[in-house]
Scaffold this motif. Structure first.
Motif, PDB file in Angstrom:
ATOM      1  N   SER A  74       6.098  11.565 -43.585  1.00  0.00           N
ATOM      2  CA  SER A  74       5.612  10.796 -44.733  1.00  0.00           C
ATOM      3  C   SER A  74       4.508   9.833 -44.333  1.00  0.00           C
ATOM      4  O   SER A  74       3.646   9.481 -45.135  1.00  0.00           O
ATOM      5  N   PHE A  75       4.561   9.374 -43.071  1.00  0.00           N
ATOM      6  CA  PHE A  75       3.528   8.492 -42.533  1.00  0.00           C
ATOM      7  C   PHE A  75       3.574   8.604 -41.016  1.00  0.00           C
ATOM      8  O   PHE A  75       4.497   9.204 -40.449  1.00  0.00           O
ATOM      9  N   SER A  76       2.600   8.041 -40.367  1.00  0.00           N
ATOM     10  CA  SER A  76       2.488   8.151 -38.918  1.00  0.00           C
ATOM     11  C   SER A  76       3.684   7.491 -38.237  1.00  0.00           C
ATOM     12  O   SER A  76       4.238   6.509 -38.735  1.00  0.00           O
TER      13      SER A  76
ATOM     14  N   LYS B  38      20.909   9.959 -44.986  1.00  0.00           N
ATOM     15  CA  LYS B  38      21.408  10.929 -44.011  1.00  0.00           C
ATOM     16  C   LYS B  38      20.370  11.231 -42.918  1.00  0.00           C
ATOM     17  O   LYS B  38      20.710  11.814 -41.894  1.00  0.00           O
ATOM     18  N   SER B  39      19.125  10.792 -43.126  1.00  0.00           N
ATOM     19  CA  SER B  39      18.098  10.998 -42.097  1.00  0.00           C
ATOM     20  C   SER B  39      18.078   9.887 -41.051  1.00  0.00           C
ATOM     21  O   SER B  39      17.439  10.014 -40.010  1.00  0.00           O
TER      22      SER B  39
ATOM     23  N   MET C 113       8.189  12.367 -50.609  1.00  0.00           N
ATOM     24  CA  MET C 113       9.168  12.392 -49.520  1.00  0.00           C
ATOM     25  C   MET C 113      10.212  13.484 -49.707  1.00  0.00           C
ATOM     26  O   MET C 113      10.618  14.149 -48.751  1.00  0.00           O
ATOM     27  N   PHE C 114      10.666  13.669 -50.945  1.00  0.00           N
ATOM     28  CA  PHE C 114      11.887  14.446 -51.156  1.00  0.00           C
ATOM     29  C   PHE C 114      11.730  15.697 -52.008  1.00  0.00           C
ATOM     30  O   PHE C 114      12.616  16.546 -52.000  1.00  0.00           O
TER      31      PHE C 114
ATOM     32  N   THR D 192      11.020  15.042 -41.596  1.00  0.00           N
ATOM     33  CA  THR D 192      11.432  14.544 -40.289  1.00  0.00           C
ATOM     34  C   THR D 192      12.588  13.558 -40.431  1.00  0.00           C
ATOM     35  O   THR D 192      12.828  13.007 -41.505  1.00  0.00           O
ATOM     36  N   GLN D 193      13.289  13.342 -39.340  1.00  0.00           N
ATOM     37  CA  GLN D 193      14.430  12.445 -39.330  1.00  0.00           C
ATOM     38  C   GLN D 193      14.030  11.048 -38.839  1.00  0.00           C
ATOM     39  O   GLN D 193      13.145  10.905 -37.993  1.00  0.00           O
ATOM     40  N   ASP D 194      14.686  10.053 -39.381  1.00  0.00           N
ATOM     41  CA  ASP D 194      14.649   8.701 -38.821  1.00  0.00           C
ATOM     42  C   ASP D 194      13.264   8.064 -38.820  1.00  0.00           C
ATOM     43  O   ASP D 194      12.903   7.339 -37.898  1.00  0.00           O
TER      44      ASP D 194
END
Length: 485
Positions: free
Chosen positions: A105-107, A235-236, A281-282, A292-294
């Motif tokens: 979503s972003f760097s 959950k990410s 994002m979703f 991506t996660q986290d």
């Protein structure tokens, strides 16, 4: 590890008492998550005890994470490596392709301030978002050519191009700065942001290929359900978020960080209500791509800039919002004054892609930003590719996240016996304390850091041997052979 800073009650009871649970979140899941990361933070000192024990041994997972391979050649090199040694054989055989199916979503790194000049062209390869523009300085050109700066973003992710086209349209249009901020960084949107997003997409939806599939899908979509967005965000998140939450001294900053980890919201305490999830994002039409996660907005800000902003406000997230909004306003001003033009290219820049290489070369860029592209090819090929699109006067900049994999001595687990690791750990703490005091960060951040000591000790050790890596990396430039311009 000094844990006296963790003097608040357990987070799963303290947070909701002061802030309440974000609308749409699963309270039972949030309580379990906060209980886990609370426990991790309070037990972080255990990692230090492990390192300082003479019986400490690397597990297979730790070995693979640190050294990247169990191959006989790799082990032979390790048996004879001196501090600062570069494993050239492993580096040149190492292969890790960039996974373009992962959506960012972003760097995930801060864009450090660059100086660009009017009338010139800057190419950003693997640009992910416009973070480079938010932090740059635009100056007059000594040549007298003070036309617009041309920013050319190249990325192989159709999602990145589609979302960036939306952001660019919003930057050019009448949408509010707050809406741009939310579309870019927030997991949820206010009603006004949803409308601004749809207005922007309607202008640019007719695009080709997978980029067009994203935009067409978003133009026809309904608001993404808030409870689903909460669940997807939550959950990410990973358990290592504990250092982030407990790393702040002030209670309000701890509560802000907790609320963000749980919700991903950037509109907390802004007098606005979250009505839906962030579609970019979703809400993805192409199932072969996955988020991506986290990912966290903290990864996009440089610590000195964050501390400077925190000194000008009363809480953490106001400081971050102010930093981002300042950059957005400046970029919008440049666009409105025809001092900035943006072109986005969906494509993969590789040595085999002669058409894209020629297209970029014809633009005669004065600077090329490479993000961490050098992590996904060997140094010789990287330098050959860089030469192929830029003249001798072109400035190239970028960073590597993987270089420590190839240099011995950049991680505290490289050292034996335990007394040596203890010395390294104490030296690292002293270095961080000195750095934080010079920034004024100790007013806001807990010291020592509430983090795995492998992380912060290794950060300091990297400073000792980065020159070894740079020497090898730039020597590879002369070995990569001539390229015609």
């Amino acid at each position: 590890m000094n844990i006296k800073n963790l003097d608040i009650p357990t987070l799963e009871s303290y947070y909701p008492r002061h802030r309440g649970w974000p609308i749409g979140i699963s309270v039972s899941d949030a309580k379990v998550f906060l209980s886990i990361i609370d426990g991790h933070a309070r037990c972080m000192w255990g990692h230090e005890f492990e390192l300082l024990d003479d019986s400490f041994e690397l597990t297979p997972n730790m070995f693979l994470k640190r050294f990247g391979s169990f191959s006989p050649d790799r082990k032979d090199w390790l048996d004879n490596a001196g501090l600062g040694s570069v494993d050239e054989k492993f580096l040149n055989s190492f292969s890790t392709a960039y996974d373009s199916s992962i959506l960012h979503s972003f760097s995930n790194c801060p864009d450090f301030k660059q100086i660009f000049f009017k009338g010139e062209t800057v190419v950003s390869v693997g640009f992910c978002d416009f973070g480079l523009l938010l932090n740059c300085e635009l100056k007059d050109n000594d040549s007298g050519n003070n036309g617009p700066l041309k920013f050319v973003g190249v990325d192989q992710s159709p999602f990145t191009i589609a979302k960036s086209l939306v952001i660019y349209e919003m930057l050019k249009g009448k949408q509010s700065n707050e809406s741009i901020l939310e579309v870019w960084f927030s997991s949820t949107w206010s009603e006004g942001t949803w409308k601004d997003f749809k207005d922007a997409v309607s202008v640019i939806e007719k695009q080709e290929g997978e980029v067009g599939e994203y935009l067409s899908h978003w133009s026809k979509s309904s608001p993404f359900p808030l409870d689903r967005a909460r669940n997807e965000w939550f959950k990410s998140m990973k358990r290592n978020s504990c250092g982030l939450i407990f790393g702040f001294k002030k209670t309000n900053d701890i509560l802000d960080a907790t609320e963000y980890i749980l919700s991903g919201d950037l509109i907390m305490r802004q007098g606005k209500k979250s009505v839906c999830g962030n579609s970019t994002m979703f809400d993805h039409p192409l199932l072969k791509y996955k988020r991506t996660q986290d990912e966290k907005i903290f990864e996009t800000v440089d610590l000195p800039d964050l501390i400077k902003s925190m000194k000008q406000t009363t809480c953490l997230f106001d400081a971050i919002r102010n930093m981002k909004l300042k950059g957005i306003k400046e970029v919008r001003k440049w666009i409105s004054q025809n001092l900035l033009q943006i072109e986005l290219i969906h494509g993969s820049l590789r040595l085999e892609n002669k058409h894209l290489i020629q297209r970029l070369k014809n633009m005669k860029p004065s600077a090329v930003g490479w993000s961490n592209c050098s992590d996904f090819m060997n140094p010789k090929d990287f330098h050959k590719l860089a030469r192929s699109i830029g003249s001798n006067q072109c400035i190239h900049f970028g960073y590597s996240l993987n270089w420590i994999l190839f240099v011995f001595g950049t991680n505290i687990i490289d050292y034996e016996p335990a007394r040596v690791r203890k010395h390294m750990l104490e030296s690292s703490k002293n270095a961080i304390e000195f750095s934080w005091k010079s920034l004024g960060a100790t007013e806001y951040l807990v010291f020592p850091p509430i983090d795995n000591p492998i992380n912060y000790a290794s950060w300091c050790l990297c400073m000792n041997y980065k020159e070894n890596w740079l020497k090898y990396f730039f020597e590879s430039s002369t070995a990569s052979g001539p390229v015609n311009h």
